[in-house]
Motif scaffolding. Structure first.
Motif, PDB file in Angstrom:
ATOM      1  N   ASP A  29       6.318   0.871   9.447  1.00  0.00           N
ATOM      2  CA  ASP A  29       5.453  -0.244   9.031  1.00  0.00           C
ATOM      3  C   ASP A  29       4.025   0.237   8.753  1.00  0.00           C
ATOM      4  O   ASP A  29       3.394  -0.208   7.786  1.00  0.00           O
ATOM      5  N   GLU A  30       3.544   1.146   9.580  1.00  0.00           N
ATOM      6  CA  GLU A  30       2.199   1.695   9.362  1.00  0.00           C
ATOM      7  C   GLU A  30       2.162   2.553   8.095  1.00  0.00           C
ATOM      8  O   GLU A  30       1.186   2.512   7.346  1.00  0.00           O
ATOM      9  N   GLU A  48       4.112   2.197   5.479  1.00  0.00           N
ATOM     10  CA  GLU A  48       4.193   1.252   4.361  1.00  0.00           C
ATOM     11  C   GLU A  48       2.839   0.590   4.111  1.00  0.00           C
ATOM     12  O   GLU A  48       2.411   0.433   2.968  1.00  0.00           O
TER      13      GLU A  48
END
Length: 153
Positions: free
Chosen positions: A102-103, A105
C-alpha cells in the motif's frame, strides 16, 4: 538387478531436480523492464539537472519532454513487480515493495500525480522549472530511500 535400480533411482533424482528448478527461478522480464524504465527516468532527471546547473540552456520544449518522459515511466513502473521478481538480474528492488504494497502504491500514485502536475504547469522559465522539477525529483529520492537497495554503498 542392482544396475536397473540404480538407473531408476538416478532418473528419479534427475527428474526431481528438474521439476524443482522452476520453483526457484526468478522472472527476469519484469526486472529488466523496470530497470530500463528507471534508466530512462534517470536520463530525464540528468537532462533536467543539467539545465538547473547551467550545463544546458533552459528550453521549455525540452522541459515538457522531460516531464512527459518521467510521467510515462511513472504510469508503467508499477506494473513490473510480480512476486516472482523479488531477486535476480541484479535488481535493486527492496523487499519493502512487497512487504508494504500500500505504501509502495501510494508512492507510485504520488509520482504519477506530481509528474502530471509538472506537465500541466508547463514551466516557461527557470524558476518555475526549478519548482516543478524539485517536486518531481523529491518523489524519486523518497522512493529510492524506502523501496530501493543502493548497491553502490
Amino acid at each position: 538387478m542392482l544396475q536397473s535400480k540404480l538407473i531408476v533411482v538416478t532418473a528419479g533424482v534427475v527428474l526431481s531436480a528438474a521439476t524443482m528448478v522452476p520453483a526457484f527461478a526468478q522472472n527476469v522480464e519484469p526486472i529488466e523492464a523496470r530497470q530500463a524504465l528507471m534508466e530512462d527516468n534517470g536520463d530525464s532527471a540528468k537532462a533536467g539537472g543539467a539545465m538547473l546547473k547551467g550545463e544546458a540552456p533552459f528550453d521549455a520544449a525540452k522541459v515538457a519532454a522531460i516531464f512527459t518522459e518521467m510521467h510515462d515511466v511513472a504510469m508503467k513502473f508499477g506494473d513490473y513487480f510480480p512476486e516472482d521478481s523479488k531477486t535476480g538480474n541484479d535488481t535493486e528492488a527492496a523487499p519493502a515493495i512487497w512487504e508494504k504494497p500500500d505504501e509502495f502504491e501510494a508512492a507510485l500514485v504520488k509520482f504519477q500525480e506530481d509528474t502530471q502536475a509538472a506537465i500541466d504547469a508547463a514551466p516557461q522559465d527557470m524558476e518555475s522549472f526549478k519548482q516543478a522539477f524539485g517536486m518531481v525529483t523529491k518523489n524519486c529520492k523518497g522512493c529510492h530511500e524506502e523501496f530501493r537497495i543502493d548497491k553502490d554503498k
